[in-house]
Design an enzyme around this catalytic site. Structure first.
Site, mmCIF file in Angstrom:
data_model
loop_
_atom_site.group_PDB
_atom_site.id
_atom_site.type_symbol
_atom_site.label_atom_id
_atom_site.label_comp_id
_atom_site.label_asym_id
_atom_site.label_seq_id
_atom_site.Cartn_x
_atom_site.Cartn_y
_atom_site.Cartn_z
ATOM 1 N N LYS A 23 67.707 8.540 26.285
ATOM 2 C CA LYS A 23 66.384 8.517 25.640
ATOM 3 C C LYS A 23 65.332 7.922 26.570
ATOM 4 O O LYS A 23 64.249 8.481 26.732
ATOM 5 C CB LYS A 23 66.477 7.726 24.325
ATOM 6 C CG LYS A 23 65.175 7.601 23.565
ATOM 7 C CD LYS A 23 65.416 7.305 22.105
ATOM 8 C CE LYS A 23 65.713 5.860 21.804
ATOM 9 N NZ LYS A 23 64.556 4.941 22.015
ATOM 10 N N SER A 24 65.631 6.794 27.186
ATOM 11 C CA SER A 24 64.647 6.137 28.069
ATOM 12 C C SER A 24 64.270 7.055 29.227
ATOM 13 O O SER A 24 63.088 7.149 29.603
ATOM 14 C CB SER A 24 65.238 4.855 28.658
ATOM 15 O OG SER A 24 65.392 3.890 27.667
ATOM 16 N N ARG A 123 55.332 -3.534 14.951
ATOM 17 C CA ARG A 123 55.890 -3.983 16.252
ATOM 18 C C ARG A 123 54.787 -4.574 17.143
ATOM 19 O O ARG A 123 53.685 -4.038 17.208
ATOM 20 C CB ARG A 123 56.623 -2.814 16.907
ATOM 21 C CG ARG A 123 57.781 -2.383 16.005
ATOM 22 C CD ARG A 123 58.656 -1.368 16.619
ATOM 23 N NE ARG A 123 59.357 -1.909 17.775
ATOM 24 C CZ ARG A 123 60.146 -1.193 18.554
ATOM 25 N NH1 ARG A 123 60.317 0.092 18.306
ATOM 26 N NH2 ARG A 123 60.757 -1.745 19.573
ATOM 27 N N SER A 168 61.379 -7.342 28.947
ATOM 28 C CA SER A 168 61.150 -6.056 28.292
ATOM 29 C C SER A 168 60.840 -4.971 29.319
ATOM 30 O O SER A 168 59.871 -5.080 30.064
ATOM 31 C CB SER A 168 59.987 -6.173 27.301
ATOM 32 O OG SER A 168 59.441 -4.897 27.041
ATOM 33 N N GLN A 170 59.862 -2.083 28.544
ATOM 34 C CA GLN A 170 58.663 -1.351 28.109
ATOM 35 C C GLN A 170 57.409 -2.024 28.650
ATOM 36 O O GLN A 170 56.493 -1.361 29.135
ATOM 37 C CB GLN A 170 58.615 -1.256 26.581
ATOM 38 C CG GLN A 170 59.724 -0.362 26.036
ATOM 39 C CD GLN A 170 59.778 -0.329 24.529
ATOM 40 O OE1 GLN A 170 59.049 -1.057 23.855
ATOM 41 N NE2 GLN A 170 60.644 0.509 23.993
ATOM 42 N N ASP A 316 70.112 -2.780 22.988
ATOM 43 C CA ASP A 316 70.167 -1.750 21.942
ATOM 44 C C ASP A 316 71.583 -1.578 21.374
ATOM 45 O O ASP A 316 71.764 -0.903 20.359
ATOM 46 C CB ASP A 316 69.676 -0.407 22.501
ATOM 47 C CG ASP A 316 68.178 -0.437 22.795
ATOM 48 O OD1 ASP A 316 67.478 -1.326 22.273
ATOM 49 O OD2 ASP A 316 67.710 0.443 23.555
HETATM 50 C C1 S3P Z 1 63.325 0.708 26.367
HETATM 51 C C2 S3P Z 1 63.321 -0.660 26.491
HETATM 52 C C3 S3P Z 1 63.883 -1.579 25.498
HETATM 53 C C4 S3P Z 1 64.815 -0.855 24.525
HETATM 54 C C5 S3P Z 1 64.217 0.434 24.039
HETATM 55 C C6 S3P Z 1 63.936 1.364 25.199
HETATM 56 C C7 S3P Z 1 62.728 1.533 27.430
HETATM 57 O O1 S3P Z 1 62.823 -2.134 24.739
HETATM 58 O O2 S3P Z 1 65.142 -1.686 23.441
HETATM 59 O O3 S3P Z 1 65.096 1.074 23.129
HETATM 60 O O4 S3P Z 1 62.934 2.765 27.432
HETATM 61 O O5 S3P Z 1 62.053 0.970 28.304
HETATM 62 P P1 S3P Z 1 62.065 -3.488 25.188
HETATM 63 O O6 S3P Z 1 61.314 -3.221 26.420
HETATM 64 O O7 S3P Z 1 61.154 -3.815 24.025
HETATM 65 O O8 S3P Z 1 63.148 -4.511 25.364
#
Ligand code: S3P
Length: 429
Positions: A23-24, A123, A168, A170, A316
């Site tokens: 997914k990422s 969020r 994080s 993200q 996750d």
């Molecule tokens: C992700 C980062 C993680 C993860 C999310 C996907 C990403 O979140 O929990 O499912 O694709 O960069 P956080 O950055 O909030 O930890």
């Protein structure tokens, strides 16, 4: 409300599963294909609801994207090819879409509005809106930019030197994507190492990013060039079958093409520490994203402590690790995981609440949970709470339950694993 009846397995789980795309990496393939110059082809893309939200946002930003099942063709025109959207950008349930998109839009000289579903509305966004504002983006939103709806007018960006207060990927990725458009060199220091798919993708698309331990340096004004992407399988999806294979008696499952990026393999380390019977066949090392096949067999497990730097590398997977721990001998303690409270649901509360309904002995703590192993699971009505990973964890739990389980809101699972029940039923035969 949708309901799904789940019955325990009589025989073990046996068979081979091709793990769907990560997914990422699927999100990032759409984003990088859109901001690069040229035509990017993506193979083994995950057509889950979250990644489809990313496609829909980039189409509204003027990018032509063709979809054919698991393949995409993206016609990128560089950062400058993105256009002011006529409509609101709806990210659905996807935190990755909204946070990374904010990093891209921070450098674009136009106005956009971003919304999402009920869960996205709860969020925290200040973790990205505050540093992006400090670079020069104009951002507004509910509670001063903490929650959606958000509006953003980007433009000229100054580089940032930023010590991240949360671990994080993200947040890191949003700042790197803004940094690519800033005038000068940005330095971002991570609190703990998190998934590095953005950094790998920059290099794949001909850009430069330096990483020295937890310090990331990126120069602004880089041009990215289209590059074909083969998305490996998602270890976070494989995790449900890794645990199922370990806890359901008489099981042997082969999981093909699982992404084995070291920033994501915390679950393998923890399962090995707990005594799981895993064999890993890594394909030839790839500088982009490593992958391989994993065989899991029924295992006798012992409790452990999960804490510190491994947490972002399995964040996750904690809901399914909690289920694994209910079947281990002894106690498992999960610490340093307060980030779970701000995922698709408060995953400390939802895991504890739903597993307790099935007869597990599990307590919430402020930054994790304590799970007493050796539980016999019963049955009953449980809910995904609209959270895909809670839904899949409960479906795996039902395999061991003495009685029938009814799962409320199973449709949430299509966020990351639309074929989940097909794959599960195939293993049950
Ligand atoms: C992700 C980062 C993680 C993860 C999310 C996907 C990403 O979140 O929990 O499912 O694709 O960069 P956080 O950055 O909030 O930890």
């Amino acid at each position: 409300m949708e309901l799904k009846e789940l019955l325990p397995t009589i025989n073990g789980l046996k068979g081979v599963i091709d793990i769907p795309g990560d997914k990422s990496i699927s999100h990032r393939s759409v984003m990088f294909g859109s901001i690069a110059q040229g035509v990017t082809k993506v193979t083994n893309f995950l057509p889950g609801d979250d990644c489809l939200s990313t496609i829909s946002c980039f189409r509204k930003l003027g990018v032509v994207i063709e979809e054919n099942e698991n393949e995409l063709t993206i016609y990128g025109n560089g950062f400058d090819g993105l256009k002011e959207p006529d409509e609101v950008l709806d990210v659905g349930n996807s935190g990755t879409t909204i946070r990374l998109l904010l990093g891209i839009l921070a450098g674009r000289p136009f106005f956009s509005t971003l919304i999402g579903d009920h869960s996205i509305g709860k969020r925290p966004m200040t973790r990205v809106t505050e540093p992006l504002r400090s670079m020069g983006a104009q951002i507004d939103g509910r509670k001063d930019g903490e929650f959606t709806p958000l509006s953003i007018r980007g433009g000229h960006l100054n580089p940032i030197h930023y010590q991240m207060p949360v671990a994080s990927a993200q947040v890191k990725s949003a700042l790197i994507l803004a940094g690519l458009q800033a005038e000068g060199e940005s330095i971002i220091i991570e609190k703990a190492e998190s998934r590095d798919h953005t950094e790998r993708m920059i290099r794949k698309f001909g850009g430069e990013v330096q990483k020295n331990n937890r310090t990331i340096t990126v120069k602004g004004g880089q041009k990215l060039i289209a590059s074909d992407v083969l998305v490996p399988g998602d270890i976070s999806s494989a995790a449900f079958f890794l645990v199922a294979g370990a806890i359901v008696p008489d099981s042997e499952i082969v999981l093909k093409n699982v992404g084995l990026n070291p920033t994501r393999t915390g679950i393998i380390e923890i399962m090995n520490k707990m005594g799981a019977n895993l064999e890993i066949y890594q394909e030839e090392a790839s500088s982009f994203e490593p992958a391989g096949d994993i065989t899991v067999k029924t295992s006798s497990l012992r409790g452990t402590v999960i804490e510190g730097d491994v947490i972002p590398r399995l964040i996750d997977e904690i809901p399914i690790i909690a289920l694994l721990a209910t079947q281990a001998e002894g106690t498992t303690i999960i610490k340093d995981a307060s980030e779970l409270k701000v995922k698709e649901t408060n995953r400390i509360d939802t895991v504890v609440q739903e597993l307790t309904k099935l007869g597990a002995s599990i307590e919430a703590t402020d930054d994790g949970m304590i799970i007493h192993g050796g539980s016999t699971l019963t049955g009953g009505t449980v809910s995904s709470h609209g959270d895909h990973r809670i839904g899949m964890m409960l479906a795996i739990a039902s395999l061991l339950c003495k009685d029938k389980v009814v799962l409320e809101n199973p449709e949430a699972i299509s966020v990351s694993y639309p074929n989940f029940f097909n794959h599960l039923n195939r293993l049950k035969k």
